[in-house]
Design an enzyme around this catalytic site. Structure first.
Site, PDB file in Angstrom:
ATOM      1  N   TYR A 133      -0.966  -0.721  10.316  1.00  0.00           N
ATOM      2  CA  TYR A 133      -1.157  -1.027   8.896  1.00  0.00           C
ATOM      3  C   TYR A 133       0.062  -0.566   8.105  1.00  0.00           C
ATOM      4  CZ  TYR A 133      -3.536  -1.307   4.358  1.00  0.00           C
ATOM      5  OH  TYR A 133      -3.880  -1.609   3.067  1.00  0.00           O
ATOM      6  N   SER A 167       0.853  -1.191   0.000  1.00  0.00           N
ATOM      7  CA  SER A 167       0.000   0.000   0.000  1.00  0.00           C
ATOM      8  C   SER A 167       0.884   1.234   0.000  1.00  0.00           C
ATOM      9  CB  SER A 167      -0.904   0.008   1.237  1.00  0.00           C
ATOM     10  OG  SER A 167      -1.541   1.259   1.410  1.00  0.00           O
TER      11      SER A 167
END
Length: 250
Positions: free
Chosen positions: A150, A137
């Protein structure tokens, strides 16, 4: 349509994984789709029953990854591309730090990817060819407010991909790292903050397919967001932290 080969996609029961399975099948690939939810995998398979094959898998189970890869290759043949896409993520409240929650995100996002690599790489090395892609990501480019665990898990995946590329390209193994920005999926539907440059999941799947077929190392999109975050990577902490504090208040 000419058959392109066999691709294994984890995290394929929803979101980017499911959209990529449909996209690859439409482009002539045979797809081995893995996820934890049998019903969703069966619904996905119904979209292209001749091309999409379902294999239930919990990516956090090391032995299960190995068994599924053996099953796929016995039924369908050698895996040409593995897209290790399974992941979890949501907003994180650092003032209520939960170690188990943080570890769970690392176990699924990073650990699940490691398990997939461990299962598929020996066969690729034996054949002297193959491609492994990991879905990270743009959040892995730098630590972000409300998303520390994350970001950490995705940063670990990016570093892993960089190192593996250097180690494995001489063995005929291509490595790709996928770094999406905001994509409209059930995961992002839970977010309660601005998500600039959001794209549809079908658009994301098309971009990933093109990147995989070109064997690009980095498959990043949308570029306006990706390159903006890459610019933040270059900033010293004295500039980065004040900018992110202001953005977090917007």
């Amino acid at each position: 349509m000419k058959r392109q080969g066999l691709i294994w996609i984890t995290g394929a029961s929803s979101g980017i994984g499911a959209a990529l399975a449909r996209e690859m099948a439409a482009a002539g690939w045979r797809v081995a789709a893995s996820g934890r939810n049998r019903e969703r995998l069966d619904a996905l398979r119904a979209d292209a029953p001749e091309d999409i094959h379902a294999f239930v898998l919990d990516v956090t189970d090391t032995k299960a990854n190995e068994r599924v890869v053996v099953e796929i290759e016995q039924k369908l043949g050698p895996i040409d591309i593995a897209v290790l896409n399974a992941g979890v993520g949501s907003q994180f409240n650092a003032t209520r730090f939960d170690a188990a929650d943080v570890q769970d995100r690392m176990t699924v996002n990073y650990g699940g990817t490691v398990n997939g690599i461990g299962a598929v790489l020996p066969g690729m090395l034996e054949r002297g060819r193959g491609q492994i892609a990991m879905t990270a990501s743009v959040a892995g480019f730098r630590g972000l407010p409300g998303g520390a665990p994350y970001s950490a898990s995705k940063a670990a995946m990016i570093a892993l991909a960089e190192g593996l590329k250097l180690d494995l390209e001489s063995h005929g193994i291509a490595i790709s790292v996928i770094t999406p920005g905001f994509v409209r999926t059930p995961m992002t539907d839970k977010n309660r903050f601005p998500m600039p440059f959001m794209i549809d999941v079908e658009d994301a799947a098309r971009r990933i397919r093109r990147g995989l077929e070109a064997k690009r190392f980095e498959i990043t999109f949308p570029r306006r967001l990706s390159y903006s975050v890459k610019l933040l990577q270059r900033l010293p902490y004295a500039a980065y932290f004040p900018i992110m504090r202001r953005l977090a208040r917007l």
